[in-house]
Design an enzyme around this catalytic site. Structure first.
Site, PDB file in Angstrom:
ATOM      1  N   GLY A 186      39.516 -62.041 -27.815  1.00 16.29           N
ATOM      2  CA  GLY A 186      40.243 -63.289 -28.072  1.00 16.29           C
ATOM      3  C   GLY A 186      39.360 -64.231 -28.845  1.00 16.29           C
TER       4      GLY A 186
ATOM      5  N   GLY B 150      36.351 -69.705 -27.637  1.00 12.34           N
ATOM      6  CA  GLY B 150      36.824 -70.914 -26.957  1.00 12.34           C
ATOM      7  C   GLY B 150      38.139 -70.732 -26.218  1.00 12.34           C
ATOM      8  N   VAL B 151      38.705 -69.518 -26.237  1.00 13.75           N
ATOM      9  CA  VAL B 151      40.013 -69.320 -25.611  1.00 13.75           C
ATOM     10  C   VAL B 151      39.920 -69.248 -24.081  1.00 13.75           C
ATOM     11  CG1 VAL B 151      40.136 -66.770 -25.635  1.00 13.75           C
ATOM     12  CG2 VAL B 151      42.196 -68.126 -25.953  1.00 13.75           C
ATOM     13  N   GLY B 152      38.721 -68.904 -23.580  1.00 12.92           N
ATOM     14  CA  GLY B 152      38.542 -68.838 -22.120  1.00 12.92           C
ATOM     15  C   GLY B 152      38.200 -67.450 -21.596  1.00 12.92           C
ATOM     16  N   LYS B 153      37.740 -66.544 -22.463  1.00 11.25           N
ATOM     17  CA  LYS B 153      37.385 -65.180 -22.025  1.00 11.25           C
ATOM     18  C   LYS B 153      36.272 -65.224 -20.975  1.00 11.25           C
ATOM     19  CE  LYS B 153      36.065 -63.949 -26.146  1.00 11.25           C
ATOM     20  NZ  LYS B 153      36.261 -65.206 -26.858  1.00 11.25           N
ATOM     21  N   GLY B 154      35.202 -65.963 -21.309  1.00 12.44           N
ATOM     22  CA  GLY B 154      34.053 -66.057 -20.407  1.00 12.44           C
ATOM     23  C   GLY B 154      34.453 -66.653 -19.068  1.00 12.44           C
TER      24      GLY B 154
ATOM     25  N   ARG C 154      22.301 -69.962 -26.213  1.00 12.57           N
ATOM     26  CA  ARG C 154      22.710 -71.335 -25.891  1.00 12.57           C
ATOM     27  C   ARG C 154      21.839 -71.811 -24.731  1.00 12.57           C
ATOM     28  NH1 ARG C 154      28.909 -69.418 -25.815  1.00 12.57           N
ATOM     29  NH2 ARG C 154      29.226 -69.332 -28.064  1.00 12.57           N
TER      30      ARG C 154
ATOM     31  N   ARG D  98      33.495 -77.773 -25.138  1.00 13.45           N
ATOM     32  CA  ARG D  98      32.422 -76.937 -24.560  1.00 13.45           C
ATOM     33  C   ARG D  98      31.058 -77.432 -25.037  1.00 13.45           C
ATOM     34  NH1 ARG D  98      32.611 -70.532 -25.528  1.00 13.45           N
ATOM     35  NH2 ARG D  98      31.794 -71.137 -27.565  1.00 13.45           N
TER      36      ARG D  98
ATOM     37  N   ARG E 122      34.121 -70.690 -36.557  1.00 16.03           N
ATOM     38  CA  ARG E 122      34.834 -70.027 -35.463  1.00 16.03           C
ATOM     39  C   ARG E 122      36.341 -70.269 -35.559  1.00 16.03           C
ATOM     40  NH1 ARG E 122      31.391 -68.531 -30.853  1.00 16.03           N
ATOM     41  NH2 ARG E 122      29.368 -68.254 -31.838  1.00 16.03           N
TER      42      ARG E 122
ATOM     43  N   ASN F  29      46.408 -68.080 -22.332  1.00 19.48           N
ATOM     44  CA  ASN F  29      45.632 -68.880 -21.379  1.00 19.48           C
ATOM     45  C   ASN F  29      45.977 -70.361 -21.540  1.00 19.48           C
ATOM     46  OD1 ASN F  29      43.802 -69.923 -19.566  1.00 19.48           O
ATOM     47  ND2 ASN F  29      42.012 -69.610 -20.895  1.00 19.48           N
ATOM     48  N   ASP F  30      47.075 -70.764 -20.855  1.00 18.88           N
ATOM     49  CA  ASP F  30      47.459 -72.182 -20.840  1.00 18.88           C
ATOM     50  C   ASP F  30      46.867 -72.773 -19.566  1.00 18.88           C
ATOM     51  OD1 ASP F  30      48.618 -74.604 -21.119  1.00 18.88           O
ATOM     52  OD2 ASP F  30      50.674 -73.881 -21.341  1.00 18.88           O
TER      53      ASP F  30
HETATM   54  N1  LIG Z   1      32.053 -56.331 -31.288  1.00 20.78           N
HETATM   55  C1  LIG Z   1      31.427 -57.048 -30.377  1.00 20.78           C
HETATM   56  N2  LIG Z   1      31.748 -58.337 -30.212  1.00 20.78           N
HETATM   57  C2  LIG Z   1      31.089 -59.028 -29.257  1.00 20.78           C
HETATM   58  C3  LIG Z   1      30.119 -58.467 -28.424  1.00 20.78           C
HETATM   59  N3  LIG Z   1      29.652 -59.408 -27.569  1.00 20.78           N
HETATM   60  C4  LIG Z   1      30.336 -60.521 -27.854  1.00 20.78           C
HETATM   61  N4  LIG Z   1      31.209 -60.310 -28.857  1.00 20.78           N
HETATM   62  C5  LIG Z   1      32.179 -61.231 -29.448  1.00 20.78           C
HETATM   63  O1  LIG Z   1      31.497 -62.082 -30.324  1.00 20.78           O
HETATM   64  C6  LIG Z   1      32.211 -63.314 -30.408  1.00 20.78           C
HETATM   65  C7  LIG Z   1      31.250 -64.454 -30.290  1.00 20.78           C
HETATM   66  O2  LIG Z   1      30.667 -64.485 -29.013  1.00 20.78           O
HETATM   67  P1  LIG Z   1      29.788 -65.734 -28.562  1.00 20.78           P
HETATM   68  O3  LIG Z   1      28.801 -66.031 -29.625  1.00 20.78           O
HETATM   69  O4  LIG Z   1      29.250 -65.460 -27.202  1.00 20.78           O
HETATM   70  O5  LIG Z   1      30.816 -66.935 -28.562  1.00 20.78           O
HETATM   71  P2  LIG Z   1      32.183 -67.233 -27.778  1.00 20.78           P
HETATM   72  O6  LIG Z   1      33.256 -66.320 -28.323  1.00 20.78           O
HETATM   73  O7  LIG Z   1      32.453 -68.618 -28.117  1.00 20.78           O
HETATM   74  O8  LIG Z   1      31.961 -67.005 -26.341  1.00 20.78           O
HETATM   75  C8  LIG Z   1      33.285 -63.232 -29.324  1.00 20.78           C
HETATM   76  O9  LIG Z   1      34.516 -62.887 -29.935  1.00 20.78           O
HETATM   77  C9  LIG Z   1      32.838 -62.128 -28.437  1.00 20.78           C
HETATM   78  O10 LIG Z   1      33.930 -61.465 -27.816  1.00 20.78           O
HETATM   79  C10 LIG Z   1      29.804 -57.085 -28.630  1.00 20.78           C
HETATM   80  O11 LIG Z   1      28.984 -56.478 -27.970  1.00 20.78           O
HETATM   81  N5  LIG Z   1      30.487 -56.447 -29.613  1.00 20.78           N
HETATM   82  N1  LIG Z   2      43.085 -72.671 -19.361  1.00 21.00           N
HETATM   83  C1  LIG Z   2      42.145 -73.550 -19.715  1.00 21.00           C
HETATM   84  N2  LIG Z   2      42.432 -74.847 -19.801  1.00 21.00           N
HETATM   85  C2  LIG Z   2      41.495 -75.747 -20.193  1.00 21.00           C
HETATM   86  N3  LIG Z   2      40.214 -75.431 -20.494  1.00 21.00           N
HETATM   87  C3  LIG Z   2      39.855 -74.129 -20.433  1.00 21.00           C
HETATM   88  C4  LIG Z   2      40.789 -73.130 -20.035  1.00 21.00           C
HETATM   89  N4  LIG Z   2      40.161 -71.940 -20.067  1.00 21.00           N
HETATM   90  C5  LIG Z   2      38.882 -72.194 -20.452  1.00 21.00           C
HETATM   91  N5  LIG Z   2      38.696 -73.496 -20.664  1.00 21.00           N
HETATM   92  C6  LIG Z   2      37.473 -74.160 -21.143  1.00 21.00           C
HETATM   93  O1  LIG Z   2      37.384 -73.873 -22.540  1.00 21.00           O
HETATM   94  C7  LIG Z   2      36.027 -73.724 -22.932  1.00 21.00           C
HETATM   95  C8  LIG Z   2      35.872 -72.377 -23.591  1.00 21.00           C
HETATM   96  O2  LIG Z   2      35.994 -71.353 -22.610  1.00 21.00           O
HETATM   97  P1  LIG Z   2      35.078 -70.074 -22.634  1.00 21.00           P
HETATM   98  O3  LIG Z   2      35.365 -69.310 -21.377  1.00 21.00           O
HETATM   99  O4  LIG Z   2      33.666 -70.439 -22.905  1.00 21.00           O
HETATM  100  O5  LIG Z   2      35.687 -69.317 -23.900  1.00 21.00           O
HETATM  101  P2  LIG Z   2      35.266 -67.994 -24.672  1.00 21.00           P
HETATM  102  O6  LIG Z   2      34.375 -67.200 -23.747  1.00 21.00           O
HETATM  103  O7  LIG Z   2      36.548 -67.289 -24.944  1.00 21.00           O
HETATM  104  O8  LIG Z   2      34.583 -68.418 -25.901  1.00 21.00           O
HETATM  105  C9  LIG Z   2      35.187 -73.883 -21.683  1.00 21.00           C
HETATM  106  O9  LIG Z   2      34.649 -75.199 -21.654  1.00 21.00           O
HETATM  107  C10 LIG Z   2      36.177 -73.666 -20.532  1.00 21.00           C
HETATM  108  O10 LIG Z   2      35.813 -74.397 -19.389  1.00 21.00           O
END
Ligand SMILES: Nc1nc2c(ncn2[C@@H]2O[C@H](COP(=O)(O)OP(=O)(O)O)[C@@H](O)[C@H]2O)c(=O)[nH]1
Ligand SMILES: Nc1ncnc2c1ncn2[C@@H]1O[C@H](COP(=O)(O)OP(=O)(O)O)[C@@H](O)[C@H]1O
Length: 383
Positions: A141, A144-148, A174, A267, A278, A301-302
């Site tokens: 995704g 910033g969508v909320g995967k982590g 970071r 964030r 991004r 992810n709402d």
């Molecule tokens: N292909 C690939 N993508 C990755 C991997 N680890 C992280 N990513 C992707 O790289 C992108 C950037 O990750 P990051 O710098 O942590 O930023 P974030 O997406 O804001 O959490 C995201 O789309 C992650 O899903 C990996 O091992 N392989």
């Molecule tokens: N459903 C949601 N509503 C509002 N804020 C959210 C939601 N899901 C995640 N966030 C916030 O959005 C920011 C990005 O989430 P993060 O999990 O770091 O995204 P990603 O890993 O996809 O880059 C974080 O500050 C998180 O707390």
């Protein structure tokens, strides 16, 4: 049962003649494959890898390129040739869950690597006993969508069930990120070299940096009996789909582009320039994620709690499962004094006349270098 007679490895050793005084002992063993003799172990001379090959046609010794994760020490082992493409090595004086190793010398992986390296290549692969755990989960995704956030919730609620695949990246850490926990932070040149030597399951250039999942990152989670979660981009998801890893693919979307931008800014981990990059990439990722047919499930992810609940439904986990125990197979002790015999796809490990015998069943064997060899079963019988 009409099984083929046992092939005693020690008889094979005695029967070859190589013109050298190669005495097999616990530390150094040899296996003949066609015109080559593979010598495993060996502590003398410049043999750092512990593997050398004698070519009977040329009369020369070759030190091969050795790939994969090696056994920590090989003080005492016994070995047997399997199907001409790999050698099974049993470490003596060890536990059954760490005694099985394979040295591959003509599998598909090795044939590919030989073309790249233009040298003799062999690769180690650790054997894993017991059932494999459930299918890994790939989560993709836009940034910033909320995967982590979703992954953290899952790991917090089910700490023994899920394990995170720690990726490698060339981006800078970071503030709160720890090396080896959130990512393995590495240099471009090092990562490129590791990619070349087959250590990565997938890799991609994302937002101007290199990211990749090493084979080891997924294997350590499976070895711990946990279900692996991969947070990777859409390109990486496509590579995993094409690999042997049978995963479930989940794509996470924001409720709107404006909300995505708001979350990314809130964030506070990126510079304005990085945020812009991004957001630009998010447009393409959202298009591909929604329309490629690559993903088994698409989540919006709402509300975070509602989205988390949907994710748990997809994975088939519920609150009552968070104390679930991991089932491990019984561990045996293997002594220093053991011998091997091969009967079809079963290896008999003899532990002395009065002891129980152990069978290693290779009939469902799968995987292999650069990862683990799985689908192995071991059981004891006798007294
Ligand atoms: N292909 C690939 N993508 C990755 C991997 N680890 C992280 N990513 C992707 O790289 C992108 C950037 O990750 P990051 O710098 O942590 O930023 P974030 O997406 O804001 O959490 C995201 O789309 C992650 O899903 C990996 O091992 N392989
Ligand atoms: N459903 C949601 N509503 C509002 N804020 C959210 C939601 N899901 C995640 N966030 C916030 O959005 C920011 C990005 O989430 P993060 O999990 O770091 O995204 P990603 O890993 O996809 O880059 C974080 O500050 C998180 O707390």
């Amino acid at each position: 049962m009409g099984e083929a007679p046992a092939l005693f490895v020690d008889d094979v050793r005695k029967s070859f003649s190589n013109g050298f005084d190669l005495k097999d002992n616990d530390l150094e063993t040899s296996v003949v494959v066609g015109h080559k003799i593979y010598v495993i172990g060996g502590t003398d001379g410049p043999v750092l890898s512990g593997i050398r090959i004698f070519n009977k046609l040329t009369g020369e010794w070759v030190i091969p390129t050795v790939l994969g994760t090696k056994p920590e020490s090989l003080k005492g082992h016994s070995c047997v040739l399997l199907n001409k493409d790999r050698i099974l090595i049993i470490k003596k004086n060890s536990k059954s869950n760490e005694c099985v190793w394979f040295l591959e010398m003509d599998t598909q992986f090795i044939q590919d690597q030989k073309k790249k390296f233009e040298t003799e290549v062999v690769a180690w692969s650790k054997g894993v006993i017991g059932n494999t755990v459930e299918r890994p989960i790939v989560i993709s995704g836009p940034s910033g969508v909320g995967k982590g956030t979703l992954i953290n919730m899952l790991m917090k609620e089910f700490p023994t069930m899920f394990g995170f695949s720690v990726s490698h990246t060339t981006r800078a850490p970071r503030e709160k990120e720890q090396n080896g926990v959130h990512y393995h932070f590495t240099k471009h040149s090092v990562m490129e070299e590791d990619i070349r030597s087959g250590k990565f399951l997938e890799f991609a250039a994302v937002h101007g940096n290199l990211y990749g999942t090493s084979v080891e990152a997924v294997d350590v989670v499976s070895d711990a009996g946990m279900r692996c979660i991969l947070d990777i981009d859409v390109q990486g998801a496509r590579s995993v789909r094409a690999s042997s890893l049978e995963a479930i693919f989940v794509f996470v979307c924001p409720p709107s582009f404006e909300e995505l931008e708001k979350r990314l800014r809130a964030r506070g981990t990126e510079t304005e320039e990085q945020i812009q990059k991004r957001l630009r990439n998010a447009k393409a990722e959202l298009e591909q994620g929604k329309s490629s047919g690559l993903f088994d499930h698409i989540l919006v992810n709402d509300d975070i709690d509602a989205c988390y609940k949907q994710l748990k439904n997809i994975l088939g986990v519920s609150e009552s499962m968070n104390a679930a125990s991991i089932t491990t197979s019984k561990v045996f002790d293997l002594p220093l004094d053991l011998s091997l015999s091969k009967i079809n796809e079963k290896i008999l490990i003899n532990r002395g006349p009065a002891e129980q015998k152990v069978v290693l069943d290779l009939s469902s064997m799968k995987g292999g270098a650069p990862g683990r060899t799985r689908g192995l079963y071991m059981y004891a019988f006798g007294q």
